[in-house]
Design a protein around this motif. Sequence first.
Motif, PDB file in Angstrom:
ATOM      1  N   GLN A  67     -10.666  31.587  -6.129  1.00 39.52           N
ATOM      2  CA  GLN A  67     -10.058  31.485  -4.682  1.00 39.52           C
ATOM      3  C   GLN A  67      -8.938  30.441  -4.854  1.00 39.52           C
ATOM      4  N   ALA A  68      -8.831  29.276  -5.463  1.00 40.66           N
ATOM      5  CA  ALA A  68      -8.084  28.278  -5.484  1.00 40.66           C
ATOM      6  C   ALA A  68      -6.824  28.904  -6.540  1.00 40.66           C
ATOM      7  N   LEU A  99      -8.204  21.843  -8.545  1.00 37.73           N
ATOM      8  CA  LEU A  99      -9.724  22.381  -8.551  1.00 37.73           C
ATOM      9  C   LEU A  99      -9.791  23.364  -9.677  1.00 37.73           C
ATOM     10  N   PHE A 100      -9.072  24.238 -10.024  1.00 43.83           N
ATOM     11  CA  PHE A 100      -9.287  25.072 -10.966  1.00 43.83           C
ATOM     12  C   PHE A 100      -8.954  24.715 -12.429  1.00 43.83           C
ATOM     13  N   ALA A 138     -10.137  27.017   0.749  1.00 44.43           N
ATOM     14  CA  ALA A 138      -9.003  27.200  -0.361  1.00 44.43           C
ATOM     15  C   ALA A 138      -8.353  28.410  -0.068  1.00 44.43           C
ATOM     16  N   SER A 139      -8.755  29.436   0.364  1.00 44.12           N
ATOM     17  CA  SER A 139      -8.108  30.651   0.875  1.00 44.12           C
ATOM     18  C   SER A 139      -7.270  30.441   1.866  1.00 44.12           C
ATOM     19  N   ALA A 186     -19.624  28.517  -7.767  1.00 45.78           N
ATOM     20  CA  ALA A 186     -18.378  27.622  -8.108  1.00 45.78           C
ATOM     21  C   ALA A 186     -17.401  28.401  -8.982  1.00 45.78           C
ATOM     22  N   SER A 187     -17.684  29.587  -9.554  1.00 48.11           N
ATOM     23  CA  SER A 187     -16.580  30.407 -10.041  1.00 48.11           C
ATOM     24  C   SER A 187     -15.819  30.978  -8.997  1.00 48.11           C
TER      25      SER A 187
END
Length: 241
Positions: free
Chosen positions: A218-219, A198-199, A171-172, A212-213
């Motif tokens: 990051q997303a 994703l978020f 994601a990063s 998960a958080s």
Amino acid sequence: MPKSKKRNSRPAGGRQKTIQPFSDDDSSVETMSHCSSYSDTASFAEDGAEVDEEAAQEDFEFKLKGFIELTMDKSAKTRQAALEGLKSGLSSKILYDFIVERRITLTDSIERCLKKGKGEEQRVAAALACLLCCQLGSGMESEEVFRTLAPVLKSIISDRSANMSARQACASYLGLCCFIATDDIEDLYMTMECMENLFTKQYHAEGGTDNASALHIQALLSWALLLTICHSSEVKKKIDM
């Protein structure tokens, strides 16, 4: 500002060497030994002021070539060590001429490690993908790298069964690769949509754990970075969504 256009995802021409298939066998002791010697912490340091600069550069590039070959090894441990060596090398200096001549081979190696590897190997491969785009800079070469690797990175990001650290890294680095490489507005918006899914859509399904958080954060960070290169009308639309 990104603009719409069409390009082939791979440059024409150029024969590829036969790639040895992957397996889960980690018994390649001899190859691992070579990789360990390459990845010694002092391998990228200068040997002294009297060392000829050109000879040192040739030795440096020889080691990188060895790492590239080892990313195709059957052993997962050897591939991961080779990826780490390449990551260290590409982080240490600008190597545009060396990289541009081998970008297809490097892209193929990263793609295979992302697809066949697990966990830490995928994480390092994603980081190497970003470094490859950084080395190439904004332009057609890095955009070809992005278009080849983006589908694999998105697949890992969306795979709830994949290693969480690998998903966070993808994601990063997908966001950074897109920021550096893409000049196509559709590629930009599709990458942002992947982050949005994703978020927003997966947040409630995967929420509740620190890992998960961290993934959703990051997303969101990658999405916010890409928002800075969107047209003002798209920015307003995204903020109002």
